[in-house]
Design a protein around this motif. Structure first.
Motif, PDB file in Angstrom:
ATOM      1  N   THR A 158       3.123   3.293  -5.988  1.00 46.76           N
ATOM      2  CA  THR A 158       2.990   4.244  -4.888  1.00 46.76           C
ATOM      3  C   THR A 158       3.705   5.550  -5.197  1.00 46.76           C
ATOM      4  OG1 THR A 158       2.816   2.449  -3.269  1.00 46.76           O
ATOM      5  CG2 THR A 158       3.465   4.610  -2.429  1.00 46.76           C
ATOM      6  N   CYS A 173       3.040   4.508  14.518  1.00 56.34           N
ATOM      7  CA  CYS A 173       3.610   3.158  14.389  1.00 56.34           C
ATOM      8  C   CYS A 173       5.094   3.114  14.718  1.00 56.34           C
ATOM      9  CB  CYS A 173       3.401   2.623  12.966  1.00 56.34           C
ATOM     10  SG  CYS A 173       1.677   2.400  12.513  1.00 56.34           S
ATOM     11  N   GLU A 311       0.007   6.431   1.493  1.00 58.49           N
ATOM     12  CA  GLU A 311      -0.473   5.055   1.359  1.00 58.49           C
ATOM     13  C   GLU A 311       0.108   4.157   2.450  1.00 58.49           C
ATOM     14  OE1 GLU A 311      -0.596   3.303  -2.460  1.00 58.49           O
ATOM     15  OE2 GLU A 311      -1.112   5.166  -3.498  1.00 58.49           O
ATOM     16  N   HIS A 312       1.353   4.410   2.828  1.00 59.63           N
ATOM     17  CA  HIS A 312       1.965   3.598   3.886  1.00 59.63           C
ATOM     18  C   HIS A 312       1.286   3.862   5.226  1.00 59.63           C
ATOM     19  CE1 HIS A 312       5.113   1.153   5.654  1.00 59.63           C
ATOM     20  NE2 HIS A 312       5.323   2.089   6.564  1.00 59.63           N
ATOM     21  N   ASP A 314      -1.855   4.744   5.612  1.00 60.01           N
ATOM     22  CA  ASP A 314      -3.200   4.161   5.565  1.00 60.01           C
ATOM     23  C   ASP A 314      -3.185   2.639   5.712  1.00 60.01           C
ATOM     24  OD1 ASP A 314      -4.307   6.628   5.280  1.00 60.01           O
ATOM     25  OD2 ASP A 314      -4.529   6.521   3.093  1.00 60.01           O
ATOM     26  N   HIS A 315      -2.226   1.985   5.056  1.00 57.35           N
ATOM     27  CA  HIS A 315      -2.127   0.527   5.162  1.00 57.35           C
ATOM     28  C   HIS A 315      -0.658   0.135   5.001  1.00 57.35           C
ATOM     29  CE1 HIS A 315      -3.246   1.717   1.039  1.00 57.35           C
ATOM     30  NE2 HIS A 315      -2.404   0.802   0.641  1.00 57.35           N
ATOM     31  N   THR A 317       2.756  -1.437   4.444  1.00 58.74           N
ATOM     32  CA  THR A 317       3.411  -2.629   3.907  1.00 58.74           C
ATOM     33  C   THR A 317       4.826  -2.228   3.503  1.00 58.74           C
ATOM     34  OG1 THR A 317       2.878  -2.286   1.558  1.00 58.74           O
ATOM     35  CG2 THR A 317       1.196  -3.377   2.917  1.00 58.74           C
ATOM     36  N   ASN A 320       4.884  -0.167  -0.025  1.00 60.66           N
ATOM     37  CA  ASN A 320       4.388   1.183  -0.313  1.00 60.66           C
ATOM     38  C   ASN A 320       5.160   2.259   0.445  1.00 60.66           C
ATOM     39  OD1 ASN A 320       3.321   0.935   2.263  1.00 60.66           O
ATOM     40  ND2 ASN A 320       1.214   0.662   1.570  1.00 60.66           N
TER      41      ASN A 320
END
Length: 535
Positions: A158, A173, A311-312, A314-315, A317, A320
């Motif tokens: 990442t 979030c 990236e975090h 978008d998805h 985890t 990332n």
């Protein structure tokens, strides 16, 4: 064979003796864990945690963990503490799979009932059967889980593929955290008066130092102690030669004078020839690009500490994004020290320019590979240091902190501060005294070595002299004029050091009508103080 093995083991114990310094054998650890786990009733194993890991609950449970558990388990759950390493069996690493693979119910049962023949006490009492503290502690322990090998690989990937998306992208979030953060000085240090009409806190018409108009102000810096004003020429910003002293509500000149900051001699003695990109903007923004002179975001945004977030977002985890709380204490503190320190890049100049911030550093890396803290010669008073090594000016918390015992014991900046925002001064997690006494209560292993706080301070409870920060974090570091900020070495400055090194001490700073000799003689009568420290 079993009897023979038992005999050998017994003989070995008799030969070597018992010591809590020994590491338990693999056999002992296996039997002990199996016995502990089998002793947990089935109905406790399958209990479900009624709480979810919200930011508020994690903050609450973290405070509970620090109060109850950190003495043995450490603030990070590693168990690498004086007590934890001195017990037999050793305190487990709560971050490791052996703990994390237990069910929530199993962890809660251990918290409430303890483990026999170990140092683990049971925290349940007959009158708190409905208490939710232990369930919330389970959630905090879950948050300590180490990254898996695949998550570490994802994190490395990442770092090279993600791009910056701005703090606003995190709100969806992390709404509670975002709402707290956006009110902090970190989130508001740089403001555009066209976007924020109230950004300029001074009355420009009263400026008699160096006149400039509101239309000339492209950005303002600061609002707590001082406010500075920047005009834009081409694609660079330049500081106006007047600044507002917030404390005294007066205008003062702003010019980096000869013999002060190290970079001063490499720029002409004219503010309009000293662009803020090399000297300021790298710490007051996210991803300042030294080639394009553009930023991903002004102010200290989420990605300044957590890395590029595309990236975090978008998805999401754990693998990332970067989290300083899961780094070792050196890398964790480097995240803050990168800007809260006085130093210079290891490579200088960079493409012909002299930068006053660590160009190229990203969270998770070793800051020392990019940045050298300002050097100091013992006995010399300089622009940056008192003769004994404590910082002489603001923005040197990191220079102070790395000298401290706290740093060497693995304490991090966010052990005390929450940059996401709190109601306390300087974004402290708790009021200053409560924060200190969490780890340094009377007769604690970390001191003070007296039965009460009053015996330690020799001042009445509730008085200014009884405050931990009054003696261990004196306000002696200049930010503007006579406005001072607190030192971060946490060392007590004895009166004799004022005579030797011309550094202010807390005693005569408060008792301004008294001499250092008076203070030294008064302390000689304090029985818990070594007379050797008075010299």
């Amino acid at each position: 064979m079993a009897l023979f093995a038992a005999g050998l083991y017994g003989a070995r114990l008799i030969w070597r003796g018992f010591s809590t310094a020994d590491e338990p054998s693999y056999l002992e650890r296996t039997i002990a864990r199996a016995t502990r786990n089998l002793a947990i009733p089935r109905n406790a194993r399958i209990e479900k945690n009624p709480w979810n890991a919200t930011p508020d609950i994690l903050r609450e449970s973290r405070e509970n963990f620090l109060d109850r558990c950190a003495t043995c388990h450490g603030q990070d759950g590693s168990g690498q503490t004086t007590v934890g390493r001195s017990l037999y069996p050793k305190v487990p690493d709560l971050r490791a799979a052996r703990t994390q693979n237990l069910s929530d119910g199993e962890i809660r049962y251990i918290i409430r009932n303890g483990v026999r023949m170990t140092g683990m006490p049971g925290w349940a009492s007959p009158h708190d059967e409905q208490s939710d503290d232990s369930w919330k502690l389970v959630l905090f322990i879950r948050s300590l889980r180490e990254l898996t090998p695949s998550e570490k690989e994802q994190q490395a990937a990442t770092a090279s593929s993600a791009h910056y998306v701005g703090s606003k992208s995190c709100e969806k979030c992390h709404a509670q955290i975002y709402e707290r953060w956006r009110k902090t000085p970190m989130a508001n240090v740089v403001r555009d008066p066209r976007e924020y009409p109230d950004a300029i806190i001074a009355d420009l018409s009263t400026n008699t130092v160096s006149k400039f108009s509101r239309e000339q102000v492209a950005l303002v810096y600061g609002s707590v102690w001082k406010q500075r004003y920047f005009t834009k020429r081409g694609d660079d910003y330049f500081p106006e030669p007047a600044q507002w002293d917030v404390t005294h509500r007066v205008w003062r000149p702003y010019f980096v004078a000869k013999g002060t900051d190290w970079w001063e001699g490499f720029y002409p003695p004219d503010n309009m020839q000293r662009p803020t990109g090399p000297t300021c903007d790298g710490c007051h923004s996210v991803d300042y690009n030294i080639h394009t002179k553009q930023v991903a975001e002004w102010n200290v945004g989420c990605e300044r500490c957590h890395g590029p977030g595309s990236e975090h977002v978008d998805h999401p985890t754990r693998g990332n994004t970067l989290n300083p709380a899961r780094m070792d204490y050196v890398r964790a503190n480097d995240t803050c020290i990168q800007c809260h320190s006085q130093g210079r890049p290891l490579s200088s100049p960079i493409e012909g320019k002299y930068y006053d911030w660590p160009v190229g550093y990203q969270p998770g890396q070793h800051l020392q590979d990019f940045w050298q803290l300002e050097e100091h010669t013992l006995g010399q008073m300089t622009f940056t240091h008192f003769p004994e090594g404590t910082a002489h000016k603001n923005r040197m918390q990191g220079n102070d902190f790395v000298q401290s015992v706290m740093y060497r014991r693995g304490i991090t900046c966010f052990s005390c501060h929450d940059v996401h925002g709190t109601e306390n001064y300087a974004q402290l997690r708790e009021s200053a005294d409560k924060l200190c006494l969490d780890c340094h209560g009377p007769m604690s292993l970390n001191g003070p070595r007296t039965g009460t706080l009053q015996e330690h301070t020799h001042h009445k409870d509730g008085s200014p002299g009884s405050q931990c920060v009054a003696c261990h974090m004196p306000k002696i570091e200049t930010t503007i004029s006579d406005v001072k900020v607190r030192a971060h070495t946490f060392a007590f400055i004895y009166p004799v050091m004022t005579d030797k090194y011309k550094i202010p001490n807390p005693c005569t700073s408060c008792h301004a009508d008294k001499s250092t000799g008076w203070a030294t003689e008064a302390m000689r009568r304090w029985p818990e103080r070594s007379s050797w420290r008075m010299e």
